[in-house]
Design an enzyme around this catalytic site. Structure first.
Site, mmCIF file in Angstrom:
data_model
loop_
_atom_site.group_PDB
_atom_site.id
_atom_site.type_symbol
_atom_site.label_atom_id
_atom_site.label_comp_id
_atom_site.label_asym_id
_atom_site.label_seq_id
_atom_site.Cartn_x
_atom_site.Cartn_y
_atom_site.Cartn_z
ATOM 1 N NE ARG A 93 -3.394 -2.617 0.202
ATOM 2 C CZ ARG A 93 -2.872 -3.654 -0.474
ATOM 3 N NH1 ARG A 93 -1.832 -3.501 -1.265
ATOM 4 N NH2 ARG A 93 -3.410 -4.837 -0.380
ATOM 5 C CB SER B 237 -8.392 -2.334 4.767
ATOM 6 O OG SER B 237 -8.808 -3.605 4.349
ATOM 7 C CD GLU C 241 -5.189 -0.376 2.971
ATOM 8 O OE1 GLU C 241 -4.876 -1.346 3.691
ATOM 9 O OE2 GLU C 241 -5.823 -0.493 1.900
HETATM 10 C C1 LIG Z 1 -15.465 -1.346 -0.497
HETATM 11 C C2 LIG Z 1 -13.999 -1.052 -0.651
HETATM 12 C C3 LIG Z 1 -13.116 -2.098 -0.832
HETATM 13 C C4 LIG Z 1 -11.749 -1.850 -0.977
HETATM 14 N N1 LIG Z 1 -10.899 -2.892 -1.149
HETATM 15 C C5 LIG Z 1 -9.584 -2.658 -1.333
HETATM 16 C C6 LIG Z 1 -8.677 -3.748 -1.555
HETATM 17 O O1 LIG Z 1 -9.053 -4.898 -1.580
HETATM 18 N N2 LIG Z 1 -7.370 -3.468 -1.737
HETATM 19 C C7 LIG Z 1 -6.910 -2.197 -1.720
HETATM 20 O O2 LIG Z 1 -5.697 -2.003 -1.908
HETATM 21 N N3 LIG Z 1 -7.735 -1.158 -1.505
HETATM 22 C C8 LIG Z 1 -9.057 -1.345 -1.310
HETATM 23 N N4 LIG Z 1 -9.894 -0.291 -1.092
HETATM 24 C C9 LIG Z 1 -9.356 1.074 -0.995
HETATM 25 C C10 LIG Z 1 -9.309 1.849 -2.311
HETATM 26 O O3 LIG Z 1 -10.314 1.421 -3.212
HETATM 27 C C11 LIG Z 1 -7.931 1.731 -2.964
HETATM 28 O O4 LIG Z 1 -6.914 2.238 -2.128
HETATM 29 C C12 LIG Z 1 -7.869 2.468 -4.320
HETATM 30 O O5 LIG Z 1 -6.625 2.222 -4.905
HETATM 31 C C13 LIG Z 1 -8.059 3.976 -4.163
HETATM 32 O O6 LIG Z 1 -8.309 4.495 -5.444
HETATM 33 P P1 LIG Z 1 -9.080 5.870 -5.632
HETATM 34 O O7 LIG Z 1 -9.066 6.178 -7.072
HETATM 35 O O8 LIG Z 1 -10.414 5.824 -4.985
HETATM 36 O O9 LIG Z 1 -8.105 6.840 -4.841
HETATM 37 P P2 LIG Z 1 -8.496 8.051 -3.885
HETATM 38 O O10 LIG Z 1 -9.192 7.535 -2.683
HETATM 39 O O11 LIG Z 1 -9.173 9.113 -4.662
HETATM 40 O O12 LIG Z 1 -7.049 8.538 -3.454
HETATM 41 C C14 LIG Z 1 -6.238 7.744 -2.593
HETATM 42 C C15 LIG Z 1 -4.847 8.399 -2.495
HETATM 43 O O13 LIG Z 1 -4.225 8.351 -3.764
HETATM 44 C C16 LIG Z 1 -3.946 9.668 -4.242
HETATM 45 N N5 LIG Z 1 -4.249 9.680 -5.674
HETATM 46 C C17 LIG Z 1 -5.423 9.353 -6.274
HETATM 47 N N6 LIG Z 1 -5.314 9.470 -7.607
HETATM 48 C C18 LIG Z 1 -4.054 9.894 -7.854
HETATM 49 C C19 LIG Z 1 -3.340 10.235 -9.032
HETATM 50 N N7 LIG Z 1 -3.891 10.143 -10.235
HETATM 51 N N8 LIG Z 1 -2.060 10.662 -8.911
HETATM 52 C C20 LIG Z 1 -1.469 10.764 -7.697
HETATM 53 N N9 LIG Z 1 -2.089 10.459 -6.539
HETATM 54 C C21 LIG Z 1 -3.369 10.029 -6.619
HETATM 55 C C22 LIG Z 1 -4.880 10.586 -3.471
HETATM 56 O O14 LIG Z 1 -4.391 11.912 -3.396
HETATM 57 C C23 LIG Z 1 -4.901 9.880 -2.122
HETATM 58 O O15 LIG Z 1 -3.761 10.195 -1.376
HETATM 59 C C24 LIG Z 1 -11.273 -0.511 -0.940
HETATM 60 C C25 LIG Z 1 -12.173 0.541 -0.766
HETATM 61 C C26 LIG Z 1 -13.527 0.278 -0.628
HETATM 62 C C27 LIG Z 1 -14.490 1.434 -0.464
#
Ligand SMILES: Cc1cc2nc3c(=O)[nH]c(=O)nc-3n(C[C@H](O)[C@H](O)[C@H](O)COP(=O)(O)OP(=O)(O)OC[C@H]3O[C@@H](n4cnc5c(N)ncnc54)[C@H](O)[C@@H]3O)c2cc1C
Length: 314
Positions: free
Chosen positions: A187, A236, A306
């Protein structure tokens, strides 16, 4: 001219400068001020972003970054599925990358824009008979957020197949980076300060589309059986400490189902916090701090969030 007058003049000049770049941003995408972040995060909490931009495309993003004064903090936004924004909001510019949603397939090499949903990406790869990103079918974020978090589950993660990314630097320049430059770990990815991932390139391997889809189905059904997916959450909340599981520790500390205000540690999965409807960001922060304190007292283990704590929550 006295000191108060010159301060007043400096403030006026700064305001004029702000008005100039802010009005230029209207041309480069969907722009708003005081945008409620509760609309853009899966936890459905968070106060307003001072400025919010969804650039039309990569060129608009590059132009915007070159315009914005360097003291304005940038927060890249994917689907907000791993973000906890304070109730007081974010005093900077949130950049929503969802319009950067193109794909390119070249044999086993696939490039996707930062705003492509990971679920869509995994389905397209299955259609092309490419395996290695099945887990993305169960993660609700975008490719950019997946890279920034090195997302993963079911023994797969982004770093297994990522070979390169393109970022837009704070200066507005475009830069290509190899995956090896990102110190990808559990992560974690190290990106240049205040940069935004605009696309990512993966190397996958051929397999039968039906078998790939079957693995995706099985992962999805395991998910829905064990996680509280019908309520707002961020997946998580804590990273798993070495050799243990955050959910096991929170449950063993007696906190499963524990509630503060409108936020609850899920009774289904103790590493999830759900918004029961009226939660504030501070309810969720209080629950996180409580779980950290109780688990540390009982087991001498400090749980590390996380979920990305934004702004003053850092
Ligand atoms: C129901 C559910 C299940 C999940 N299961 C998992 C799982 O199994 N495994 C897992 O790893 N995660 C899981 N997650 C967490 C999440 O989906 C992941 O961490 C995902 O990668 C976040 O993507 P996002 O586009 O929503 O990022 P955001 O939440 O929008 O951003 C997360 C971070 O990344 C940065 N960021 C976003 N986009 C960019 C970009 N283009 N350039 C630079 N920085 C950026 C943001 O500034 C922030 O710091 C889950 C979440 C939910 C709600």
């Amino acid at each position: 001219m006295n000191a108060a007058q010159s301060l007043h003049e400096i403030a006026e000049l700064m305001q004029k400068h702000t008005q100039e770049w802010v009005s230029a941003l209207h041309e480069l995408g969907k722009f708003s001020e005081q945008e409620p972040m509760s609309r853009h995060t899966t936890l459905a909490v968070g106060g307003p972003a001072r400025w919010f931009l969804r650039p039309h495309d990569r060129d608009s993003l590059m132009a915007a970054m070159a315009l914005i004064p360097t003291d304005v903090e940038i927060l890249p936004l994917g689907r907000g599925s791993n973000m906890l924004v304070p109730d007081g909001g974010f005093d900077g510019l949130v950049v929503d990358l969802s319009k950067l949603n193109d794909f390119k397939f070249d044999g086993c090499i696939v490039s996707a824009g930062a705003g492509v949903r990971m679920g869509r990406f995994s389905r397209q790869c299955a259609d092309h008979g490419l395996s290695g990103c099945e887990f993305m079918a169960t993660v609700p974020g975008d490719i950019g957020g997946g890279v920034a978090m090195n997302a993963g589950c079911f023994a797969q993660q982004v770093s297994d197949s990522l070979i390169a990314i393109q970022v837009v630097l704070r200066s507005g320049e475009l830069k290509e980076l190899d995956a090896a430059d990102l110190q990808l770990a559990y992560r974690h990815a190290t990106l240049p300060a205040q940069s935004l991932v605009v696309s990512a390139t993966f190397e996958l391997h051929p397999d039968s589309p039906d078998q790939i889809r079957e693995r995706m189905r099985s992962m999805r059904s395991r998910r829905s059986a064990t996680q509280p997916l019908s309520q707002p959450n961020c997946g998580s909340v804590f990273k798993n400490p070495e050799g243990d599981h955050a959910a096991r520790l929170v449950e063993a500390a007696g906190l499963k189902g524990f509630q503060i205000g409108g936020a609850r540690i899920s009774s289904q999965h103790a590493n999830f916090i759900v918004n029961e409807g009226e939660a504030s960001s501070s309810d969720i922060v209080d629950l996180i701090r409580r779980a950290q304190r109780v688990v540390e007292e009982e087991f001498d283990i400090r749980l590390e969030p996380e979920v990305r704590m934004i702004g003053e929550l850092l």
